[in-house]
Design a protein around this motif. Structure first.
Motif, PDB file in Angstrom:
ATOM      1  N   ILE A   1       0.862  -1.173   0.000  1.00  0.00           N
ATOM      2  CA  ILE A   1       0.000   0.000   0.000  1.00  0.00           C
ATOM      3  C   ILE A   1       0.897   1.220   0.000  1.00  0.00           C
ATOM      4  N   ASP A   2       0.791   2.063  -1.027  1.00  0.00           N
ATOM      5  CA  ASP A   2       1.571   3.300  -1.084  1.00  0.00           C
ATOM      6  C   ASP A   2       0.801   4.394  -0.367  1.00  0.00           C
ATOM      7  N   VAL A   3       1.473   5.055   0.568  1.00  0.00           N
ATOM      8  CA  VAL A   3       0.844   6.120   1.338  1.00  0.00           C
ATOM      9  C   VAL A   3       1.479   7.451   0.976  1.00  0.00           C
ATOM     10  N   GLU A   4       0.707   8.504   1.135  1.00  0.00           N
ATOM     11  CA  GLU A   4       1.172   9.845   0.802  1.00  0.00           C
ATOM     12  C   GLU A   4       2.185  10.366   1.815  1.00  0.00           C
ATOM     13  N   ILE A   5       1.950  10.057   3.076  1.00  0.00           N
ATOM     14  CA  ILE A   5       2.777  10.650   4.120  1.00  0.00           C
ATOM     15  C   ILE A   5       2.895   9.679   5.291  1.00  0.00           C
ATOM     16  N   SER A   6       4.040   9.670   5.915  1.00  0.00           N
ATOM     17  CA  SER A   6       4.266   8.833   7.093  1.00  0.00           C
ATOM     18  C   SER A   6       5.216   9.581   8.020  1.00  0.00           C
ATOM     19  N   SER A   7       5.686   8.916   9.048  1.00  0.00           N
ATOM     20  CA  SER A   7       6.596   9.570   9.969  1.00  0.00           C
ATOM     21  C   SER A   7       7.923   9.919   9.304  1.00  0.00           C
ATOM     22  N   ALA A   8       8.246   9.297   8.181  1.00  0.00           N
ATOM     23  CA  ALA A   8       9.489   9.599   7.474  1.00  0.00           C
ATOM     24  C   ALA A   8       9.395  10.887   6.660  1.00  0.00           C
ATOM     25  N   SER A   9       8.176  11.318   6.316  1.00  0.00           N
ATOM     26  CA  SER A   9       8.038  12.503   5.472  1.00  0.00           C
ATOM     27  C   SER A   9       7.164  13.595   6.066  1.00  0.00           C
ATOM     28  N   HIS A  10       6.515  13.349   7.198  1.00  0.00           N
ATOM     29  CA  HIS A  10       5.641  14.353   7.797  1.00  0.00           C
ATOM     30  C   HIS A  10       6.479  15.434   8.474  1.00  0.00           C
ATOM     31  N   PRO A  11       6.173  16.711   8.243  1.00  0.00           N
ATOM     32  CA  PRO A  11       6.972  17.795   8.821  1.00  0.00           C
ATOM     33  C   PRO A  11       7.028  17.763  10.347  1.00  0.00           C
ATOM     34  N   PHE A  12       6.012  17.289  11.012  1.00  0.00           N
ATOM     35  CA  PHE A  12       6.030  17.246  12.473  1.00  0.00           C
ATOM     36  C   PHE A  12       7.135  16.313  12.966  1.00  0.00           C
ATOM     37  N   TYR A  13       7.304  15.180  12.303  1.00  0.00           N
ATOM     38  CA  TYR A  13       8.303  14.208  12.735  1.00  0.00           C
ATOM     39  C   TYR A  13       9.695  14.514  12.213  1.00  0.00           C
ATOM     40  N   THR A  14       9.789  15.123  11.039  1.00  0.00           N
ATOM     41  CA  THR A  14      11.095  15.398  10.445  1.00  0.00           C
ATOM     42  C   THR A  14      11.696  16.703  10.942  1.00  0.00           C
ATOM     43  N   GLY A  15      10.881  17.598  11.491  1.00  0.00           N
ATOM     44  CA  GLY A  15      11.382  18.889  11.948  1.00  0.00           C
ATOM     45  C   GLY A  15      11.447  19.927  10.850  1.00  0.00           C
ATOM     46  N   LYS A  16      11.059  19.577   9.663  1.00  0.00           N
ATOM     47  CA  LYS A  16      11.049  20.518   8.541  1.00  0.00           C
ATOM     48  C   LYS A  16       9.643  21.094   8.434  1.00  0.00           C
ATOM     49  N   SER A  17       9.528  22.373   8.616  1.00  0.00           N
ATOM     50  CA  SER A  17       8.202  22.984   8.539  1.00  0.00           C
ATOM     51  C   SER A  17       7.985  23.572   7.153  1.00  0.00           C
ATOM     52  N   ARG A  18       6.736  23.641   6.773  1.00  0.00           N
ATOM     53  CA  ARG A  18       6.354  24.255   5.506  1.00  0.00           C
ATOM     54  C   ARG A  18       5.554  25.505   5.802  1.00  0.00           C
ATOM     55  N   VAL A  19       5.778  26.530   5.031  1.00  0.00           N
ATOM     56  CA  VAL A  19       5.039  27.766   5.198  1.00  0.00           C
ATOM     57  C   VAL A  19       3.761  27.677   4.382  1.00  0.00           C
ATOM     58  N   LEU A  20       2.638  27.852   5.040  1.00  0.00           N
ATOM     59  CA  LEU A  20       1.355  27.828   4.354  1.00  0.00           C
ATOM     60  C   LEU A  20       0.941  29.240   4.015  1.00  0.00           C
ATOM     61  N   ASP A  21       0.412  29.411   2.849  1.00  0.00           N
ATOM     62  CA  ASP A  21      -0.029  30.718   2.387  1.00  0.00           C
ATOM     63  C   ASP A  21      -1.468  30.925   2.827  1.00  0.00           C
ATOM     64  N   THR A  22      -1.671  31.209   4.102  1.00  0.00           N
ATOM     65  CA  THR A  22      -3.033  31.353   4.603  1.00  0.00           C
ATOM     66  C   THR A  22      -3.690  32.615   4.080  1.00  0.00           C
ATOM     67  N   ALA A  23      -2.922  33.679   3.921  1.00  0.00           N
ATOM     68  CA  ALA A  23      -3.513  34.922   3.405  1.00  0.00           C
ATOM     69  C   ALA A  23      -4.002  34.708   1.972  1.00  0.00           C
ATOM     70  N   GLY A  24      -3.241  34.023   1.173  1.00  0.00           N
ATOM     71  CA  GLY A  24      -3.655  33.745  -0.202  1.00  0.00           C
ATOM     72  C   GLY A  24      -4.879  32.853  -0.256  1.00  0.00           C
ATOM     73  N   ARG A  25      -4.987  31.928   0.664  1.00  0.00           N
ATOM     74  CA  ARG A  25      -6.149  31.050   0.700  1.00  0.00           C
ATOM     75  C   ARG A  25      -7.403  31.830   1.076  1.00  0.00           C
ATOM     76  N   VAL A  26      -7.271  32.731   2.044  1.00  0.00           N
ATOM     77  CA  VAL A  26      -8.420  33.537   2.457  1.00  0.00           C
ATOM     78  C   VAL A  26      -8.867  34.431   1.317  1.00  0.00           C
ATOM     79  N   GLU A  27      -7.914  35.072   0.643  1.00  0.00           N
ATOM     80  CA  GLU A  27      -8.258  35.945  -0.482  1.00  0.00           C
ATOM     81  C   GLU A  27      -8.914  35.154  -1.610  1.00  0.00           C
TER      82      GLU A  27
END
Length: 83
Positions: free
Chosen positions: A46-72
């Motif tokens: 079963i191929d999964v999109e995300i796991s503990s090896a790629s999730h930013p919470f577990y890897t320590g790599k954060s992604r910046v979300l464009d919340t202002a662009g989403r609201v607009e």
């Protein structure tokens, strides 16, 4: 357990394509795809999109979300509800 009403519980490989992690566990999920595991046996995969090896919470790599662009974009699409 009643016989004949439960799905088959068998070994399955879950594989995270993004993180390169694969692990063998038991599950009732089915898949037409198979993979040969380290022990030489072939298991459904079963191929999964995300796991503990790629999730930013577990890897320590954060992604910046464009919340202002989403609201607009939401406001452009649906208008503003100001009363």
């Amino acid at each position: 357990m009643k016989p004949g009403i439960h799905p088959a519980y068998r070994p399955v490989v879950f594989r995270d394509k993004a993180g390169g992690l694969a692990f063998l566990t038991r599950s009732t999920v089915t898949s037409p795809d198979t993979v040969e595991w380290e022990d030489g046996n072939t298991y459904p995969v079963i191929d999964v999109e995300i796991s503990s090896a790629s999730h930013p919470f577990y890897t320590g790599k954060s992604r910046v979300l464009d919340t202002a662009g989403r609201v607009e974009r939401f406001e452009r699409r649906y208008g503003t509800a100001r009363g």
